[in-house]
Design a protein around this motif. Structure first.
Motif, PDB file in Angstrom:
ATOM      1  N   ILE A 239     -11.940  -5.342   7.195  1.00  0.00           N
ATOM      2  CA  ILE A 239     -11.059  -4.500   6.374  1.00  0.00           C
ATOM      3  C   ILE A 239      -9.636  -4.499   6.930  1.00  0.00           C
ATOM      4  CG2 ILE A 239     -10.601  -2.138   5.633  1.00  0.00           C
ATOM      5  CD1 ILE A 239     -13.619  -1.696   5.504  1.00  0.00           C
ATOM      6  N   ILE A 240      -9.523  -4.313   8.247  1.00  0.00           N
ATOM      7  CA  ILE A 240      -8.192  -4.295   8.876  1.00  0.00           C
ATOM      8  C   ILE A 240      -7.513  -5.642   8.733  1.00  0.00           C
ATOM      9  CG2 ILE A 240      -6.994  -4.072  11.090  1.00  0.00           C
ATOM     10  CD1 ILE A 240      -9.076  -1.971  11.867  1.00  0.00           C
ATOM     11  N   LYS A 241      -8.298  -6.717   8.858  1.00  0.00           N
ATOM     12  CA  LYS A 241      -7.729  -8.062   8.714  1.00  0.00           C
ATOM     13  C   LYS A 241      -7.197  -8.275   7.304  1.00  0.00           C
ATOM     14  CE  LYS A 241      -8.835 -12.931   9.467  1.00  0.00           C
ATOM     15  NZ  LYS A 241      -9.908 -13.894   9.866  1.00  0.00           N
ATOM     16  N   ASP A 242      -7.944  -7.789   6.290  1.00  0.00           N
ATOM     17  CA  ASP A 242      -7.498  -7.910   4.903  1.00  0.00           C
ATOM     18  C   ASP A 242      -6.221  -7.081   4.669  1.00  0.00           C
ATOM     19  OD1 ASP A 242      -9.538  -9.630   4.251  1.00  0.00           O
ATOM     20  OD2 ASP A 242     -10.856  -8.063   3.433  1.00  0.00           O
ATOM     21  N   LEU A 243      -6.162  -5.903   5.282  1.00  0.00           N
ATOM     22  CA  LEU A 243      -4.967  -5.061   5.141  1.00  0.00           C
ATOM     23  C   LEU A 243      -3.745  -5.759   5.735  1.00  0.00           C
ATOM     24  CD1 LEU A 243      -6.409  -1.532   6.016  1.00  0.00           C
ATOM     25  CD2 LEU A 243      -5.582  -2.299   3.780  1.00  0.00           C
ATOM     26  N   GLN A 244      -3.902  -6.353   6.906  1.00  0.00           N
ATOM     27  CA  GLN A 244      -2.797  -7.057   7.554  1.00  0.00           C
ATOM     28  C   GLN A 244      -2.350  -8.259   6.729  1.00  0.00           C
ATOM     29  OE1 GLN A 244      -4.400  -7.854  11.436  1.00  0.00           O
ATOM     30  NE2 GLN A 244      -3.717  -5.879  12.277  1.00  0.00           N
ATOM     31  N   TYR A 245      -3.316  -8.918   6.074  1.00  0.00           N
ATOM     32  CA  TYR A 245      -2.985 -10.053   5.204  1.00  0.00           C
ATOM     33  C   TYR A 245      -2.116  -9.585   4.034  1.00  0.00           C
ATOM     34  CZ  TYR A 245      -3.571 -13.885   1.895  1.00  0.00           C
ATOM     35  OH  TYR A 245      -3.342 -14.902   1.000  1.00  0.00           O
ATOM     36  N   LEU A 246      -2.353  -8.357   3.575  1.00  0.00           N
ATOM     37  CA  LEU A 246      -1.571  -7.782   2.479  1.00  0.00           C
ATOM     38  C   LEU A 246      -0.245  -7.188   2.948  1.00  0.00           C
ATOM     39  CD1 LEU A 246      -4.472  -6.013   0.544  1.00  0.00           C
ATOM     40  CD2 LEU A 246      -3.265  -8.103  -0.132  1.00  0.00           C
ATOM     41  N   GLY A 247      -0.008  -7.233   4.263  1.00  0.00           N
ATOM     42  CA  GLY A 247       1.255  -6.731   4.797  1.00  0.00           C
ATOM     43  C   GLY A 247       1.197  -5.309   5.302  1.00  0.00           C
ATOM     44  N   VAL A 248       0.005  -4.701   5.314  1.00  0.00           N
ATOM     45  CA  VAL A 248      -0.136  -3.325   5.803  1.00  0.00           C
ATOM     46  C   VAL A 248      -0.454  -3.381   7.293  1.00  0.00           C
ATOM     47  CG1 VAL A 248      -1.377  -1.146   5.565  1.00  0.00           C
ATOM     48  CG2 VAL A 248      -0.968  -2.580   3.546  1.00  0.00           C
ATOM     49  N   LYS A 249       0.484  -2.996   8.120  1.00  0.00           N
ATOM     50  CA  LYS A 249       0.298  -3.078   9.567  1.00  0.00           C
ATOM     51  C   LYS A 249       0.512  -1.743  10.269  1.00  0.00           C
ATOM     52  CE  LYS A 249       1.917  -7.878   9.592  1.00  0.00           C
ATOM     53  NZ  LYS A 249       2.895  -8.842  10.164  1.00  0.00           N
ATOM     54  N   HIS A 250       0.925  -0.729   9.534  1.00  0.00           N
ATOM     55  CA  HIS A 250       1.262   0.546  10.148  1.00  0.00           C
ATOM     56  C   HIS A 250       0.565   1.677   9.387  1.00  0.00           C
ATOM     57  CE1 HIS A 250       3.642   3.687  12.075  1.00  0.00           C
ATOM     58  NE2 HIS A 250       3.877   4.177  10.873  1.00  0.00           N
ATOM     59  N   GLY A 251       0.137   2.695  10.147  1.00  0.00           N
ATOM     60  CA  GLY A 251      -0.438   3.888   9.530  1.00  0.00           C
ATOM     61  C   GLY A 251      -1.874   3.753   9.071  1.00  0.00           C
ATOM     62  N   ILE A 252      -2.610   2.740   9.550  1.00  0.00           N
ATOM     63  CA  ILE A 252      -4.017   2.541   9.153  1.00  0.00           C
ATOM     64  C   ILE A 252      -4.887   3.614   9.798  1.00  0.00           C
ATOM     65  CG2 ILE A 252      -5.986   0.965   9.263  1.00  0.00           C
ATOM     66  CD1 ILE A 252      -3.970  -1.350   9.302  1.00  0.00           C
ATOM     67  N   ASP A 253      -5.720   4.263   8.988  1.00  0.00           N
ATOM     68  CA  ASP A 253      -6.588   5.354   9.466  1.00  0.00           C
ATOM     69  C   ASP A 253      -7.968   4.779   9.775  1.00  0.00           C
ATOM     70  OD1 ASP A 253      -8.127   7.632   9.884  1.00  0.00           O
ATOM     71  OD2 ASP A 253      -6.964   8.808   8.447  1.00  0.00           O
ATOM     72  N   ASN A 254      -8.234   4.517  11.052  1.00  0.00           N
ATOM     73  CA  ASN A 254      -9.513   3.924  11.455  1.00  0.00           C
ATOM     74  C   ASN A 254     -10.685   4.872  11.219  1.00  0.00           C
ATOM     75  OD1 ASN A 254      -8.677   1.284  12.602  1.00  0.00           O
ATOM     76  ND2 ASN A 254      -7.489   2.575  13.973  1.00  0.00           N
ATOM     77  N   GLN A 255     -10.442   6.177  11.285  1.00  0.00           N
ATOM     78  CA  GLN A 255     -11.534   7.140  11.056  1.00  0.00           C
ATOM     79  C   GLN A 255     -12.023   7.083   9.613  1.00  0.00           C
ATOM     80  OE1 GLN A 255     -10.088  10.960  12.351  1.00  0.00           O
ATOM     81  NE2 GLN A 255     -10.768  10.615  14.464  1.00  0.00           N
ATOM     82  N   ILE A 256     -11.092   6.948   8.663  1.00  0.00           N
ATOM     83  CA  ILE A 256     -11.478   6.856   7.255  1.00  0.00           C
ATOM     84  C   ILE A 256     -12.277   5.574   7.008  1.00  0.00           C
ATOM     85  CG2 ILE A 256     -10.595   6.576   4.904  1.00  0.00           C
ATOM     86  CD1 ILE A 256     -10.389   9.398   5.912  1.00  0.00           C
ATOM     87  N   ILE A 257     -11.835   4.480   7.657  1.00  0.00           N
ATOM     88  CA  ILE A 257     -12.561   3.217   7.498  1.00  0.00           C
ATOM     89  C   ILE A 257     -13.997   3.349   8.006  1.00  0.00           C
ATOM     90  CG2 ILE A 257     -12.672   0.814   8.258  1.00  0.00           C
ATOM     91  CD1 ILE A 257      -9.617   0.778   8.270  1.00  0.00           C
TER      92      ILE A 257
END
Length: 245
Positions: free
Chosen positions: A11-29
């Motif tokens: 999931i985090i890898k897909d987010l980074q591919y989309l350009g999302v690198k800041h503010g990711i909530d690992n607890q929600i994931i």
């Protein structure tokens, strides 16, 4: 068929591919992966609200509001001959800087005898002389031009050439490492130059004038003055030329 179980890393890898690198909530994931409630919308990343920055500005390294002020001596007396009304500058001195993190873009506005550093944040003098600010533009010169030398200027001690368009009044001193030129009359004053001295009119010494030069002293006339250098009357004034050491 044959699909694997989705992991938090994927999931985090897909987010980074989309350009999302800041503010990711690992607890929600982790919560999503634990409950596996499909078809639900989750907020898994929150950006930081932008903040207003500070506009760029120029920090001047010299006094931009010069006002003639007499020097206060240690004994409480006031020296009206020493006025702090010239921004002296030496070759290589930094006269202005641009602090980092500019929001509003600003640039140095300057005349001759100045250069910018390689990173563009500092403005440095290429000569020794004086620096002034006029309408947000910085000027450096090694020639000091004055109307008169009197109570409004005090004594002058300058690194460079001095040009006096008017008179040098009695009791005042003009010193320069370069040449000195006086268009008016020199009264009972002291004039000292490392180079040549030129008096376009002459000296009315009042028995008190002292003139010293590393080069030549050229004058129309000299009355009651002490000159130390080679000096002569200006040619073309119908006066006999004389030379003294």
């Amino acid at each position: 068929v044959g699909g694997g179980v989705l992991t938090s890393g994927e999931i985090i890898k897909d987010l980074q591919y989309l350009g999302v690198k800041h503010g990711i909530d690992n607890q929600i994931i982790e919560q999503i992966l634990s409950h596996r409630e499909y078809g639900e919308a989750y907020k898994i990343a929150v950006g930081t609200q932008p903040r207003d920055g500070s506009d760029g500005y120029i920090e001047y390294k010299f006094n931009t509001e010069l006002k003639p002020r007499p020097k206060m001596n240690d004994d409480g007396t006031v020296d009206f001959h020493t006025l702090e009304n010239i921004n002296h500058v030496n070759k290589g001195d930094v006269v202005a800087v641009l602090p980092p993190r500019k929001v509003k873009h600003v640039i140095f506005r300057y005349g001759r005898n100045l250069s910018q550093s390689e990173d563009g944040t500092e403005l440095m003098s290429q000569v020794s002389g004086h620096v002034i600010l006029e309408n947000d533009k910085i000027f450096v010169s090694n020639v000091l031009e004055l109307v008169n030398v009197d109570n409004s200027t005090g004594d002058i001690d300058y690194e460079g050439d001095v040009v006096v368009k008017g008179n040098v009044l009695a009791g005042f001193t003009v010193k320069a490492t370069g040449d000195i030129t006086v268009s008016g009359i020199v009264e009972g004053a002291t004039v000292i130059a490392g180079g040549n001295i030129t008096f376009n009119r002459g000296i009315q010494g009042m028995t008190r004038a002292v003139v010293k030069a590393g080069g030549n002293i050229v004058s129309k006339f000299i009355e009651c003055g002490k000159c130390i250098s080679r000096w002569k009357y200006r040619s073309g004034f119908n006066s006999a030329q004389q030379s003294y050491s």
